[in-house]
Scaffold this motif. Structure first.
Motif, PDB file in Angstrom:
ATOM      1  N   SER A  25      45.973  57.059  43.608  1.00 53.21           N
ATOM      2  CA  SER A  25      47.186  56.906  42.795  1.00 53.21           C
ATOM      3  C   SER A  25      47.141  55.674  41.892  1.00 53.21           C
ATOM      4  O   SER A  25      48.178  55.213  41.428  1.00 53.21           O
ATOM      5  N   TYR A  26      45.947  55.154  41.663  1.00 50.03           N
ATOM      6  CA  TYR A  26      45.768  53.997  40.777  1.00 50.03           C
ATOM      7  C   TYR A  26      44.673  54.340  39.775  1.00 50.03           C
ATOM      8  O   TYR A  26      43.616  54.847  40.142  1.00 50.03           O
ATOM      9  N   TYR A  27      44.938  54.041  38.504  1.00 49.52           N
ATOM     10  CA  TYR A  27      43.974  54.368  37.455  1.00 49.52           C
ATOM     11  C   TYR A  27      43.560  53.091  36.733  1.00 49.52           C
ATOM     12  O   TYR A  27      44.411  52.348  36.234  1.00 49.52           O
ATOM     13  N   SER A  33      37.924  47.957  33.199  1.00 47.97           N
ATOM     14  CA  SER A  33      37.700  46.513  33.088  1.00 47.97           C
ATOM     15  C   SER A  33      38.321  45.742  34.247  1.00 47.97           C
ATOM     16  O   SER A  33      38.340  44.517  34.231  1.00 47.97           O
ATOM     17  N   VAL A  34      38.812  46.463  35.250  1.00 43.60           N
ATOM     18  CA  VAL A  34      39.271  45.828  36.483  1.00 43.60           C
ATOM     19  C   VAL A  34      38.552  46.494  37.648  1.00 43.60           C
ATOM     20  O   VAL A  34      38.038  47.611  37.540  1.00 43.60           O
ATOM     21  N   SER A  35      38.519  45.796  38.768  1.00 41.94           N
ATOM     22  CA  SER A  35      37.827  46.310  39.951  1.00 41.94           C
ATOM     23  C   SER A  35      38.588  47.492  40.554  1.00 41.94           C
ATOM     24  O   SER A  35      39.779  47.673  40.323  1.00 41.94           O
ATOM     25  N   THR A  91      37.122  42.499  35.708  1.00 44.84           N
ATOM     26  CA  THR A  91      35.673  42.446  35.939  1.00 44.84           C
ATOM     27  C   THR A  91      34.850  42.375  34.660  1.00 44.84           C
ATOM     28  O   THR A  91      33.634  42.233  34.735  1.00 44.84           O
ATOM     29  N   SER A  92      35.488  42.496  33.485  1.00 45.50           N
ATOM     30  CA  SER A  92      34.730  42.421  32.241  1.00 45.50           C
ATOM     31  C   SER A  92      35.592  41.796  31.158  1.00 45.50           C
ATOM     32  O   SER A  92      36.786  41.553  31.356  1.00 45.50           O
ATOM     33  N   ASN A  93      34.998  41.523  30.004  1.00 42.08           N
ATOM     34  CA  ASN A  93      35.734  40.906  28.911  1.00 42.08           C
ATOM     35  C   ASN A  93      36.849  41.809  28.411  1.00 42.08           C
ATOM     36  O   ASN A  93      36.791  43.021  28.536  1.00 42.08           O
ATOM     37  N   GLY A  94      37.826  41.200  27.796  1.00 43.34           N
ATOM     38  CA  GLY A  94      38.967  41.951  27.279  1.00 43.34           C
ATOM     39  C   GLY A  94      40.030  42.126  28.341  1.00 43.34           C
ATOM     40  O   GLY A  94      39.814  41.845  29.522  1.00 43.34           O
ATOM     41  N   ASN A  95      41.199  42.548  27.914  1.00 39.57           N
ATOM     42  CA  ASN A  95      42.285  42.771  28.859  1.00 39.57           C
ATOM     43  C   ASN A  95      41.985  43.977  29.734  1.00 39.57           C
ATOM     44  O   ASN A  95      41.387  44.951  29.290  1.00 39.57           O
ATOM     45  N   GLY A  96      42.402  43.895  30.980  1.00 37.75           N
ATOM     46  CA  GLY A  96      42.238  45.000  31.909  1.00 37.75           C
ATOM     47  C   GLY A  96      43.593  45.547  32.312  1.00 37.75           C
ATOM     48  O   GLY A  96      44.599  44.829  32.295  1.00 37.75           O
ATOM     49  N   TYR A  97      43.636  46.828  32.673  1.00 37.05           N
ATOM     50  CA  TYR A  97      44.892  47.471  33.038  1.00 37.05           C
ATOM     51  C   TYR A  97      44.688  48.328  34.278  1.00 37.05           C
ATOM     52  O   TYR A  97      43.701  49.052  34.389  1.00 37.05           O
ATOM     53  N   LEU A 135      49.734  47.002  35.647  1.00 37.36           N
ATOM     54  CA  LEU A 135      49.426  45.581  35.746  1.00 37.36           C
ATOM     55  C   LEU A 135      48.415  45.284  34.652  1.00 37.36           C
ATOM     56  O   LEU A 135      47.437  46.021  34.488  1.00 37.36           O
ATOM     57  N   GLN A 136      48.666  44.236  33.885  1.00 40.99           N
ATOM     58  CA  GLN A 136      47.762  43.836  32.808  1.00 40.99           C
ATOM     59  C   GLN A 136      47.084  42.532  33.219  1.00 40.99           C
ATOM     60  O   GLN A 136      47.750  41.574  33.630  1.00 40.99           O
ATOM     61  N   PHE A 137      45.770  42.494  33.091  1.00 35.59           N
ATOM     62  CA  PHE A 137      44.970  41.327  33.456  1.00 35.59           C
ATOM     63  C   PHE A 137      44.469  40.690  32.165  1.00 35.59           C
ATOM     64  O   PHE A 137      43.692  41.296  31.436  1.00 35.59           O
ATOM     65  N   VAL A 138      44.922  39.463  31.881  1.00 36.97           N
ATOM     66  CA  VAL A 138      44.565  38.761  30.652  1.00 36.97           C
ATOM     67  C   VAL A 138      43.608  37.633  31.025  1.00 36.97           C
ATOM     68  O   VAL A 138      43.978  36.716  31.754  1.00 36.97           O
ATOM     69  N   GLY A 139      42.382  37.698  30.526  1.00 38.66           N
ATOM     70  CA  GLY A 139      41.398  36.683  30.894  1.00 38.66           C
ATOM     71  C   GLY A 139      40.991  36.834  32.348  1.00 38.66           C
ATOM     72  O   GLY A 139      41.251  37.846  32.998  1.00 38.66           O
ATOM     73  N   ALA A 140      40.342  35.813  32.886  1.00 41.46           N
ATOM     74  CA  ALA A 140      39.896  35.844  34.276  1.00 41.46           C
ATOM     75  C   ALA A 140      41.129  35.799  35.176  1.00 41.46           C
ATOM     76  O   ALA A 140      41.859  34.805  35.189  1.00 41.46           O
ATOM     77  N   SER A 141      41.377  36.863  35.900  1.00 40.44           N
ATOM     78  CA  SER A 141      42.606  36.933  36.681  1.00 40.44           C
ATOM     79  C   SER A 141      42.459  37.932  37.820  1.00 40.44           C
ATOM     80  O   SER A 141      41.610  38.817  37.797  1.00 40.44           O
ATOM     81  N   SER A 142      43.334  37.783  38.830  1.00 40.38           N
ATOM     82  CA  SER A 142      43.353  38.704  39.968  1.00 40.38           C
ATOM     83  C   SER A 142      44.734  38.671  40.594  1.00 40.38           C
ATOM     84  O   SER A 142      45.515  37.748  40.379  1.00 40.38           O
ATOM     85  N   ILE A 143      45.027  39.715  41.370  1.00 39.55           N
ATOM     86  CA  ILE A 143      46.307  39.765  42.070  1.00 39.55           C
ATOM     87  C   ILE A 143      46.148  40.543  43.358  1.00 39.55           C
ATOM     88  O   ILE A 143      45.310  41.441  43.458  1.00 39.55           O
ATOM     89  N   LYS A 144      46.932  40.169  44.348  1.00 40.99           N
ATOM     90  CA  LYS A 144      47.097  40.964  45.557  1.00 40.99           C
ATOM     91  C   LYS A 144      48.586  41.241  45.678  1.00 40.99           C
ATOM     92  O   LYS A 144      49.405  40.322  45.634  1.00 40.99           O
ATOM     93  N   ILE A 145      48.946  42.532  45.780  1.00 39.92           N
ATOM     94  CA  ILE A 145      50.346  42.920  45.889  1.00 39.92           C
ATOM     95  C   ILE A 145      50.521  43.878  47.058  1.00 39.92           C
ATOM     96  O   ILE A 145      49.548  44.428  47.584  1.00 39.92           O
ATOM     97  N   LYS A 146      51.775  44.074  47.452  1.00 33.21           N
ATOM     98  CA  LYS A 146      52.090  45.021  48.528  1.00 33.21           C
ATOM     99  C   LYS A 146      53.504  45.566  48.333  1.00 33.21           C
ATOM    100  O   LYS A 146      54.259  45.094  47.485  1.00 33.21           O
TER     101      LYS A 146
END
Length: 194
Positions: free
Chosen positions: A63-65, A70-72, A86-92, A176-187
């Motif tokens: 259920s996640y796309y 560009s994200v793990s 995980t790569s250059n540019g914004n990830g979604y 969720l939008q990832f701008v630059g080197a970034s990460s998140i853990k959510i629940k």
């Protein structure tokens, strides 16, 4: 608020009545037992969600796309779901859908989630439209974001809601939008109608 009977049941030899209810994604429901108009139980509140994931295992991983990959791949453990760019540019990462073309949530809906940890600039927002994104999230924050045709309401940690005027129609994807080197853990992700 109007009352509506959702089921009728007969108690068993232990005095327990069981009913089945198929969720409709209608949001908060207040349930109680009643016999001939007299309350027989206290009221219990539940959320009838369009999408729910406590994020403690990978049972909803499909259920996640990952838009443009560009994200793990999301990883799950007992504390939540972890994703990083995980790569250059914004990830979604689109939440509650298995592809990049669906827009599963019609207006008059709310999103709630808990941030366990975050590094860098991760934003919560909608794909499509002119809706504001939630920025500057930090660990241990709880967010409730409500989307209506004429406004957006953000409540952080149960505090004072912040309202923004918006004009929009249609259905949306939550991301969720990832701008630059970034990460998140959510629940505890919940999406429901309001």
């Amino acid at each position: 608020m109007a009352k509506r009977k959702i089921a009728t049941a007969i108690t068993n030899s232990n005095g327990i009545a069981t009913v089945e209810y198929e969720g409709q994604g209608v949001g908060k429901l207040d349930l109680h037992g009643e016999v001939e108009g007299i309350f027989q139980s206290e009221t219990y509140s539940i959320l009838d969600t369009l999408f729910f994931d406590d994020c403690t295992d990978n049972s909803k991983a499909s259920s996640y796309y990952r838009y443009n990959n560009s994200v793990s791949e999301p990883s799950f453990d007992e504390t939540g779901m972890f994703v990083e760019r995980t790569s250059n540019g914004n990830g979604y990462l689109f939440i509650g859908q298995s592809n990049g073309t669906d827009n599963p949530y019609s207006l008059n809906f709310a999103i709630e989630f808990d941030v366990v940890s975050v590094t860098g600039d991760v934003r919560s927002g909608l794909g499509n439209g002119t809706w504001d994104v939630v920025r500057n999230m930090s660990a241990n924050d709880h967010y409730k974001i409500e989307y209506y045709p004429n406004k957006q309401v953000i409540t952080k940690n149960g505090g004072t809601p912040t309202e923004s005027a918006k004009t929009n129609t249609g259905s949306f994807k939550w991301q969720l939008q990832f701008v630059g080197a970034s990460s998140i853990k959510i629940k505890n992700i919940r999406v429901y109608s309001i």
